[in-house]
Design a protein around this motif. Sequence first.
Motif, PDB file in Angstrom:
ATOM      1  N   MET A 144     -49.608  83.013 -54.037  1.00 56.19           N
ATOM      2  CA  MET A 144     -50.352  82.877 -52.797  1.00 56.19           C
ATOM      3  C   MET A 144     -50.267  84.211 -52.070  1.00 56.19           C
ATOM      4  N   SER A 145     -51.420  84.689 -51.614  1.00 58.17           N
ATOM      5  CA  SER A 145     -51.488  85.949 -50.887  1.00 58.17           C
ATOM      6  C   SER A 145     -51.881  85.689 -49.438  1.00 58.17           C
ATOM      7  N   PHE A 146     -51.239  86.405 -48.516  1.00 58.24           N
ATOM      8  CA  PHE A 146     -51.618  86.331 -47.112  1.00 58.24           C
ATOM      9  C   PHE A 146     -52.761  87.318 -46.892  1.00 58.24           C
ATOM     10  N   LEU A 147     -53.850  86.835 -46.283  1.00 50.05           N
ATOM     11  CA  LEU A 147     -54.995  87.699 -46.017  1.00 50.05           C
ATOM     12  C   LEU A 147     -55.053  88.100 -44.554  1.00 50.05           C
ATOM     13  N   ASN A 148     -55.348  89.354 -44.331  1.00 51.25           N
ATOM     14  CA  ASN A 148     -55.635  89.852 -42.989  1.00 51.25           C
ATOM     15  C   ASN A 148     -56.886  89.131 -42.499  1.00 51.25           C
ATOM     16  N   PRO A 149     -56.922  88.679 -41.255  1.00 44.11           N
ATOM     17  CA  PRO A 149     -58.100  87.966 -40.745  1.00 44.11           C
ATOM     18  C   PRO A 149     -59.404  88.751 -40.850  1.00 44.11           C
ATOM     19  N   ASP A 150     -59.311  90.085 -40.895  1.00 41.49           N
ATOM     20  CA  ASP A 150     -60.519  90.902 -41.014  1.00 41.49           C
ATOM     21  C   ASP A 150     -61.190  90.748 -42.380  1.00 41.49           C
ATOM     22  N   LEU A 151     -60.489  90.186 -43.352  1.00 42.28           N
ATOM     23  CA  LEU A 151     -61.033  90.001 -44.693  1.00 42.28           C
ATOM     24  C   LEU A 151     -61.678  88.632 -44.888  1.00 42.28           C
ATOM     25  N   VAL A 152     -61.706  87.826 -43.825  1.00 44.30           N
ATOM     26  CA  VAL A 152     -62.197  86.450 -43.917  1.00 44.30           C
ATOM     27  C   VAL A 152     -63.362  86.248 -42.951  1.00 44.30           C
ATOM     28  N   THR A 153     -64.426  85.618 -43.437  1.00 43.90           N
ATOM     29  CA  THR A 153     -65.562  85.266 -42.593  1.00 43.90           C
ATOM     30  C   THR A 153     -65.831  83.775 -42.721  1.00 43.90           C
ATOM     31  N   PHE A 154     -65.843  83.086 -41.586  1.00 41.99           N
ATOM     32  CA  PHE A 154     -66.208  81.680 -41.513  1.00 41.99           C
ATOM     33  C   PHE A 154     -67.678  81.619 -41.112  1.00 41.99           C
ATOM     34  N   GLU A 155     -68.483  80.858 -41.845  1.00 42.89           N
ATOM     35  CA  GLU A 155     -69.897  80.731 -41.513  1.00 42.89           C
ATOM     36  C   GLU A 155     -70.375  79.297 -41.682  1.00 42.89           C
ATOM     37  N   LEU A 156     -71.439  78.983 -41.000  1.00 39.93           N
ATOM     38  CA  LEU A 156     -72.203  77.770 -41.271  1.00 39.93           C
ATOM     39  C   LEU A 156     -73.571  78.243 -41.756  1.00 39.93           C
ATOM     40  N   ARG A 157     -73.917  77.898 -42.986  1.00 39.94           N
ATOM     41  CA  ARG A 157     -75.216  78.245 -43.554  1.00 39.94           C
ATOM     42  C   ARG A 157     -75.998  76.957 -43.740  1.00 39.94           C
ATOM     43  N   ASP A 158     -77.046  76.801 -42.985  1.00 37.85           N
ATOM     44  CA  ASP A 158     -77.829  75.557 -43.004  1.00 37.85           C
ATOM     45  C   ASP A 158     -76.922  74.351 -42.788  1.00 37.85           C
ATOM     46  N   GLY A 159     -75.936  74.513 -41.901  1.00 38.03           N
ATOM     47  CA  GLY A 159     -75.027  73.431 -41.562  1.00 38.03           C
ATOM     48  C   GLY A 159     -73.886  73.222 -42.548  1.00 38.03           C
ATOM     49  N   GLU A 160     -73.839  74.010 -43.614  1.00 41.40           N
ATOM     50  CA  GLU A 160     -72.793  73.882 -44.633  1.00 41.40           C
ATOM     51  C   GLU A 160     -71.721  74.956 -44.422  1.00 41.40           C
ATOM     52  N   PRO A 161     -70.427  74.571 -44.550  1.00 41.09           N
ATOM     53  CA  PRO A 161     -69.354  75.546 -44.347  1.00 41.09           C
ATOM     54  C   PRO A 161     -69.225  76.507 -45.527  1.00 41.09           C
ATOM     55  N   ARG A 203     -56.987  73.883 -41.158  1.00 40.43           N
ATOM     56  CA  ARG A 203     -56.267  73.493 -39.951  1.00 40.43           C
ATOM     57  C   ARG A 203     -56.728  74.357 -38.793  1.00 40.43           C
ATOM     58  N   LEU A 204     -56.376  73.959 -37.599  1.00 43.22           N
ATOM     59  CA  LEU A 204     -56.813  74.670 -36.403  1.00 43.22           C
ATOM     60  C   LEU A 204     -56.300  76.106 -36.350  1.00 43.22           C
ATOM     61  N   THR A 205     -55.086  76.346 -36.796  1.00 38.27           N
ATOM     62  CA  THR A 205     -54.506  77.681 -36.667  1.00 38.27           C
ATOM     63  C   THR A 205     -54.463  78.467 -37.971  1.00 38.27           C
ATOM     64  N   VAL A 206     -54.554  77.782 -39.108  1.00 44.65           N
ATOM     65  CA  VAL A 206     -54.420  78.451 -40.397  1.00 44.65           C
ATOM     66  C   VAL A 206     -55.244  77.714 -41.449  1.00 44.65           C
ATOM     67  N   CYS A 207     -55.686  78.461 -42.452  1.00 43.93           N
ATOM     68  CA  CYS A 207     -56.395  77.860 -43.583  1.00 43.93           C
ATOM     69  C   CYS A 207     -55.743  78.360 -44.867  1.00 43.93           C
ATOM     70  N   VAL A 208     -55.839  77.516 -45.903  1.00 47.67           N
ATOM     71  CA  VAL A 208     -55.349  77.872 -47.225  1.00 47.67           C
ATOM     72  C   VAL A 208     -56.442  77.552 -48.233  1.00 47.67           C
ATOM     73  N   VAL A 209     -56.796  78.530 -49.048  1.00 47.89           N
ATOM     74  CA  VAL A 209     -57.634  78.300 -50.214  1.00 47.89           C
ATOM     75  C   VAL A 209     -56.690  78.443 -51.396  1.00 47.89           C
ATOM     76  N   ASP A 210     -56.367  77.311 -52.004  1.00 45.32           N
ATOM     77  CA  ASP A 210     -55.367  77.274 -53.079  1.00 45.32           C
ATOM     78  C   ASP A 210     -56.067  77.129 -54.414  1.00 45.32           C
ATOM     79  N   GLY A 211     -55.643  77.949 -55.361  1.00 45.63           N
ATOM     80  CA  GLY A 211     -56.256  77.924 -56.678  1.00 45.63           C
ATOM     81  C   GLY A 211     -55.292  77.502 -57.750  1.00 45.63           C
ATOM     82  N   PRO A 212     -55.764  77.516 -58.972  1.00 44.66           N
ATOM     83  CA  PRO A 212     -54.906  77.150 -60.091  1.00 44.66           C
ATOM     84  C   PRO A 212     -53.779  78.175 -60.279  1.00 44.66           C
TER      85      PRO A 212
END
Length: 99
Positions: free
Chosen positions: A1-18, A39-48
């Motif tokens: 698991m790697s910690f990402l700097n917030p500048d490397l992450v973009t949250f978007e809604l595209r046609d209402g889809e996250p 979660r409200l303060t943190v997100c995790v994208v967990d892979g295999p």
Amino acid sequence: MSFLNPDLVTFELRDGEPVLSLAVEVPTGPDEGWSLMNRLTVCVVDGPGDAGYLFPRLGGPGGDKAPQGWDEAVVRAGGSTVVFGTGTQNRTLFAPSVD
């Protein structure tokens, strides 16, 4: 698991889809086995295996990096589309939500 700097992450809604865009090296391996913990303060994208990314959702002058309606869209979709990489080198997959 790697910690990402917030500048490397973009949250978007595209046609209402996250959609989460992660400016990281494109991971290899299967599309299956990825998940999203939103979660409200943190997100995790967990892979295999050892693949995965932890990143803050709050921060900076705007507060929440996710747009209004993000949480509802994630619930409605049952997860989020995740785009790994930058420019022409990218990979897109769906990460279902986990609690």
